[in-house]
Every structure is written in structure tokens, then in C-alpha cells.
Scaffold this motif. Structure first.
Motif, mmCIF file in Angstrom:
data_model
loop_
_atom_site.group_PDB
_atom_site.id
_atom_site.type_symbol
_atom_site.label_atom_id
_atom_site.label_comp_id
_atom_site.label_asym_id
_atom_site.label_seq_id
_atom_site.Cartn_x
_atom_site.Cartn_y
_atom_site.Cartn_z
ATOM 1 N N ASN A 1 46.308 70.545 28.525
ATOM 2 C CA ASN A 1 47.674 70.129 28.217
ATOM 3 C C ASN A 1 47.952 70.280 26.720
ATOM 4 O OD1 ASN A 1 49.951 68.416 27.515
ATOM 5 N ND2 ASN A 1 49.810 67.600 29.599
ATOM 6 N N VAL A 2 48.789 71.245 26.368
ATOM 7 C CA VAL A 2 49.098 71.550 24.969
ATOM 8 C C VAL A 2 49.830 70.393 24.298
ATOM 9 C CG1 VAL A 2 50.350 73.144 23.455
ATOM 10 C CG2 VAL A 2 49.108 74.027 25.431
ATOM 11 N N LYS A 3 50.730 69.738 25.006
ATOM 12 C CA LYS A 3 51.470 68.604 24.453
ATOM 13 C C LYS A 3 50.512 67.461 24.084
ATOM 14 C CE LYS A 3 55.298 65.495 25.487
ATOM 15 N NZ LYS A 3 56.278 65.052 26.482
ATOM 16 N N ASP A 4 49.547 67.188 24.946
ATOM 17 C CA ASP A 4 48.551 66.156 24.658
ATOM 18 C C ASP A 4 47.723 66.511 23.433
ATOM 19 O OD1 ASP A 4 49.432 64.790 26.896
ATOM 20 O OD2 ASP A 4 47.614 65.167 28.087
ATOM 21 N N LYS A 5 47.328 67.767 23.329
ATOM 22 C CA LYS A 5 46.523 68.213 22.188
ATOM 23 C C LYS A 5 47.302 68.077 20.880
ATOM 24 C CE LYS A 5 43.356 71.404 24.437
ATOM 25 N NZ LYS A 5 42.857 72.768 24.451
ATOM 26 N N THR A 6 48.561 68.473 20.905
ATOM 27 C CA THR A 6 49.396 68.371 19.708
ATOM 28 C C THR A 6 49.555 66.915 19.290
ATOM 29 O OG1 THR A 6 50.577 70.390 20.282
ATOM 30 C CG2 THR A 6 51.667 68.901 18.745
ATOM 31 N N HIS A 7 49.835 66.046 20.251
ATOM 32 C CA HIS A 7 49.981 64.609 19.972
ATOM 33 C C HIS A 7 48.699 64.058 19.347
ATOM 34 C CE1 HIS A 7 51.138 60.419 20.497
ATOM 35 N NE2 HIS A 7 49.971 60.222 21.102
ATOM 36 N N PHE A 8 47.563 64.394 19.917
ATOM 37 C CA PHE A 8 46.267 63.938 19.426
ATOM 38 C C PHE A 8 46.021 64.418 18.003
ATOM 39 C CE2 PHE A 8 41.685 64.702 18.894
ATOM 40 C CZ PHE A 8 41.170 63.442 19.157
ATOM 41 N N GLU A 9 46.225 65.705 17.750
ATOM 42 C CA GLU A 9 45.962 66.272 16.423
ATOM 43 C C GLU A 9 46.852 65.643 15.356
ATOM 44 O OE1 GLU A 9 45.971 70.565 16.422
ATOM 45 O OE2 GLU A 9 44.680 70.634 18.196
ATOM 46 N N VAL A 10 48.125 65.469 15.666
ATOM 47 C CA VAL A 10 49.045 64.864 14.692
ATOM 48 C C VAL A 10 48.621 63.431 14.386
ATOM 49 C CG1 VAL A 10 51.432 64.041 14.374
ATOM 50 C CG2 VAL A 10 51.008 66.358 15.216
ATOM 51 N N SER A 11 48.335 62.653 15.413
ATOM 52 C CA SER A 11 47.932 61.267 15.225
ATOM 53 C C SER A 11 46.609 61.163 14.469
ATOM 54 C CB SER A 11 47.826 60.572 16.584
ATOM 55 O OG SER A 11 47.491 59.218 16.418
ATOM 56 N N LEU A 12 45.644 61.993 14.834
ATOM 57 C CA LEU A 12 44.332 61.963 14.185
ATOM 58 C C LEU A 12 44.427 62.354 12.715
ATOM 59 C CD1 LEU A 12 41.272 61.550 14.422
ATOM 60 C CD2 LEU A 12 41.107 63.916 15.216
ATOM 61 N N LYS A 13 45.157 63.413 12.412
ATOM 62 C CA LYS A 13 45.298 63.861 11.016
ATOM 63 C C LYS A 13 46.026 62.813 10.173
ATOM 64 C CE LYS A 13 45.031 68.750 12.113
ATOM 65 N NZ LYS A 13 45.773 70.020 12.220
ATOM 66 N N LYS A 14 47.045 62.181 10.747
ATOM 67 C CA LYS A 14 47.778 61.123 10.032
ATOM 68 C C LYS A 14 46.818 59.970 9.718
ATOM 69 C CE LYS A 14 50.400 58.386 12.356
ATOM 70 N NZ LYS A 14 51.450 57.823 13.211
ATOM 71 N N PHE A 15 46.052 59.571 10.693
ATOM 72 C CA PHE A 15 45.083 58.488 10.511
ATOM 73 C C PHE A 15 44.052 58.830 9.439
ATOM 74 C CE2 PHE A 15 40.753 57.728 12.561
ATOM 75 C CZ PHE A 15 40.441 56.650 11.753
ATOM 76 N N LEU A 16 43.442 59.994 9.547
ATOM 77 C CA LEU A 16 42.383 60.361 8.606
ATOM 78 C C LEU A 16 42.908 60.516 7.185
ATOM 79 C CD1 LEU A 16 40.387 62.858 10.822
ATOM 80 C CD2 LEU A 16 39.649 60.575 10.084
ATOM 81 N N SER A 17 44.140 60.979 7.040
ATOM 82 C CA SER A 17 44.700 61.171 5.694
ATOM 83 C C SER A 17 45.034 59.847 5.011
ATOM 84 C CB SER A 17 45.937 62.062 5.752
ATOM 85 O OG SER A 17 47.017 61.372 6.358
ATOM 86 N N THR A 18 45.123 58.763 5.779
ATOM 87 C CA THR A 18 45.458 57.466 5.193
ATOM 88 C C THR A 18 44.306 56.470 5.231
ATOM 89 O OG1 THR A 18 46.424 56.737 7.294
ATOM 90 C CG2 THR A 18 47.931 57.714 5.681
ATOM 91 N N SER A 19 43.176 56.841 5.796
ATOM 92 C CA SER A 19 42.030 55.929 5.852
ATOM 93 C C SER A 19 41.502 55.650 4.452
ATOM 94 C CB SER A 19 40.909 56.536 6.702
ATOM 95 O OG SER A 19 39.755 55.725 6.635
ATOM 96 N N LYS A 20 41.213 54.385 4.181
ATOM 97 C CA LYS A 20 40.647 53.992 2.889
ATOM 98 C C LYS A 20 39.148 54.264 2.817
ATOM 99 C CE LYS A 20 43.587 50.001 3.048
ATOM 100 N NZ LYS A 20 43.554 48.550 3.188
ATOM 101 N N TYR A 21 38.512 54.484 3.967
ATOM 102 C CA TYR A 21 37.054 54.525 4.013
ATOM 103 C C TYR A 21 36.455 55.898 4.321
ATOM 104 C CZ TYR A 21 38.013 49.582 4.120
ATOM 105 O OH TYR A 21 38.482 48.337 3.811
ATOM 106 N N ALA A 22 37.145 56.716 5.082
ATOM 107 C CA ALA A 22 36.617 58.032 5.453
ATOM 108 C C ALA A 22 36.564 58.921 4.216
ATOM 109 C CB ALA A 22 37.488 58.666 6.528
ATOM 110 N N LYS A 23 35.384 59.483 3.931
ATOM 111 C CA LYS A 23 35.251 60.341 2.754
ATOM 112 C C LYS A 23 35.569 61.797 3.082
ATOM 113 C CE LYS A 23 32.813 59.453 -0.692
ATOM 114 N NZ LYS A 23 31.733 59.341 -1.648
ATOM 115 N N THR A 24 34.909 62.341 4.087
ATOM 116 C CA THR A 24 35.200 63.709 4.518
ATOM 117 C C THR A 24 35.348 63.700 6.028
ATOM 118 O OG1 THR A 24 32.848 64.283 4.735
ATOM 119 C CG2 THR A 24 33.899 64.792 2.636
#
Length: 132
Positions: free
Chosen positions: A45-68
Motif C-alpha cells: 500500500n503506497v499510501k500507507d508507506k507515504t504516511h509512515f515515511e512522513v511521520s517517521l522523518k518528522k519524528f526523527l528530525s525533532t527527537s532530542k536524543y537520536a544522534k544518527t
């Protein structure tokens, strides 16, 4: 003349690549790695993949703890020992196990889980301390 132009283009591409790597990338921290595999309910499901990628990238870009971080999809397996059944993989590094625990409780991480948990059928996590 053709050799000169090709050399100049090659040097330009190489220096641009090096500049991107040194300015855009954080240093890999070998202290603690968090590896997550996601199996989607509907992996095509392409729509599911797009939703997941957008949400994951948003989360990782704002995490205070994730280094890489590294987000991946399975390659075409060429050996029997390669498991290509997952939909996405995620590798995140931290400066310590304590930082990784704080990441687990971080609001942006909890929002990501809430936004995407309906997509996956299975999630498998491997955490590792680095060898000193």
C-alpha cells in the motif's frame, strides 16, 4: 579540452558530495544502536508507506536524543541468510542506553507510534551496546 572539462566536472561533483556529508550528517555514535524492523499489514500500500515515511522523518528530525538514523527497505535478497520479509528498517544511534530510554518516552516518539501503529502487523527491535 574534453579531458579538462570532465576533470572539472568530476572535482565539482566530488567536492559537493564531501561537503554534503560533512555538513548534513551527524557523527555516528557507536555507544548504543537501536535497530527496528517493521512488517506492514499491507506492505504494497503506497499510501500507507507515504504516511509512515512522513511521520517517521518528522519524528526523527525533532527527537532530542537520536544522534544518527537510517531508514531502509529490504533489498532483493541474493543469499539465504538475508531476511527480506520486512517492510522497513530503522537504525538509530544514541550516546548511551539512558538516552535511548529517554527517546522511548519522548513525546514525538509517542506521537509517531500513535500515528502509525495501525499500519504494522509486527515490529521487532534489536538494541546493542557498543564494544569499547
Amino acid at each position: 579540452m574534453r579531458t579538462f572539462i570532465c576533470t572539472v566536472l568530476f572535482i565539482g561533483i566530488l567536492s559537493n558530495t564531501i561537503a554534503q556529508n560533512t555538513t548534513d550528517m551527524k557523527d555516528f555514535d557507536p555507544a548504543f544502536a537501536h535497530i527496528v524492523y517493521f512488517w506492514f499489514k499491507d506492505p504494497a500500500n503506497v499510501k500507507d508507506k507515504t504516511h509512515f515515511e512522513v511521520s517517521l522523518k518528522k519524528f526523527l528530525s525533532t527527537s532530542k536524543y537520536a544522534k544518527t538514523n537510517f531508514i531502509g527497505t529490504p533489498p532483493k535478497a541474493t543469499r539465504d541468510v538475508v531476511d527480506g520479509t520486512f517492510t522497513y528498517s530503522l537504525i538509530v544511534t544514541f550516546e548511551s542506553a539512558e538516552a535511548q530510554q529517554s527517546y522511548q518516552e519522548e513525546d514525538v516518539h509517542l506521537v509517531f507510534i500513535e500515528e502509525c501503529k495501525h499500519l504494522w502487523d509486527k515490529v521487532l527491535v534489536y538494541d546493542s551496546n557498543g564494544i569499547k
